[in-house]
Enzyme design. Structure first.
Site, PDB file in Angstrom:
ATOM      1  N   HIS A 150      50.073  22.627  41.267  1.00  0.00           N
ATOM      2  CA  HIS A 150      49.225  23.523  42.053  1.00  0.00           C
ATOM      3  C   HIS A 150      47.880  22.855  42.345  1.00  0.00           C
ATOM      4  CE1 HIS A 150      48.295  27.609  43.495  1.00  0.00           C
ATOM      5  NE2 HIS A 150      47.055  27.318  43.145  1.00  0.00           N
ATOM      6  N   ASP A 206      54.459  23.447  39.803  1.00  0.00           N
ATOM      7  CA  ASP A 206      53.543  24.583  39.807  1.00  0.00           C
ATOM      8  C   ASP A 206      54.119  25.753  39.004  1.00  0.00           C
ATOM      9  OD1 ASP A 206      51.754  26.609  40.363  1.00  0.00           O
ATOM     10  OD2 ASP A 206      51.675  26.208  42.524  1.00  0.00           O
ATOM     11  N   CYS A 264      46.026  27.847  48.462  1.00  0.00           N
ATOM     12  CA  CYS A 264      46.051  28.775  47.320  1.00  0.00           C
ATOM     13  C   CYS A 264      45.929  30.207  47.848  1.00  0.00           C
ATOM     14  CB  CYS A 264      44.938  28.400  46.334  1.00  0.00           C
ATOM     15  SG  CYS A 264      44.965  29.313  44.779  1.00  0.00           S
TER      16      CYS A 264
END
Length: 216
Positions: free
Chosen positions: A185, A157, A111
């Site tokens: 995600h 995502d 991330c």
């Protein structure tokens, strides 16, 4: 760890049972060096690497471990926004130096950390970088990586649409890109509802082969 400016930050360290193949710096998500990040470090230690996960938020707030709920996300974003690139680089280099005790170093990030893995590839002397769903990578595209980079993105995502991935691919055509069509995600994190075990296992297998090639 002690950065070049004298700032001291915490880090989680995991040592392999045998002589290390090299070093891996694990860069956190926006939630801090939490159980997931510690487990990732342990995973790479089990694969034979000295793994170091620096607490990248320590300059803003020490000891951060946030939940995956909306308040945790909000706090994490706020902490990211308090960090200047030069501070990030100082702390990255401190972690890389610690991991370099084992030999060549690779950086793996998730991330926000996935974007910082790209940043590390452009600004440090690491041997390789692996970026998981790093949407903020677009902020760093003016800087070109100086080592091989592998990217893992999730097909479902909504925060990182195909158009964003295309921009990264256009800026770095030498990168190795993997898209996991059935994943969302955060698919690598088994503490999140978006965990997708098949994609997580395949991404780790690919990352490990890549790191074996470039780190040791």
């Amino acid at each position: 760890l002690t950065a070049a400016d004298g700032f001291r930050l915490a880090a989680y360290r995991a040592d392999p049972q045998e002589r290390p193949r090299g070093g891996i710096v694990v860069i956190q998500e926006i939630f801090g060096v939490n159980a997931h990040i510690r487990e990732v470090a342990d995973q790479y230690a089990a694969a034979g690497y000295l793994a170091v996960a620096p607490a990248m938020f320590d300059r803003a707030r020490p000891g951060v471990e946030l939940g995956y709920d909306p308040p945790g996300i909000s706090q994490g974003v706020e902490l990211v926004n308090q960090l200047a690139p030069d501070q990030i680089l100082l702390d990255l280099r401190a972690a890389i130096e610690a991991a370099a005790a084992a030999g060549k170093v690779g950086v793996v990030g998730y991330c926000w950390g996935g974007s910082i893995a790209y940043f590390a590839a452009a600004h440090t002397s690491i041997a390789a970088a692996v970026s998981y769903y790093g949407g903020r990578t677009l902020q760093f595209l003016r800087d070109r990586p100086r080592c091989p980079v592998m990217y893992h993105f999730a097909g479902l995502d909504k925060m990182i649409p195909d158009s964003m991935i295309d921009q990264i691919r256009a800026a770095h055509p030498a990168g190795i890109f993997h898209i996991y069509k059935n994943a969302d995600h955060g698919f690598n994190c088994n503490h999140r509802a978006s965990y997708e075990p098949a994609s997580s296992a395949l991404a780790f297998e690919r990352s490990l082969a890549f790191l074996r090639e470039h780190v040791g």
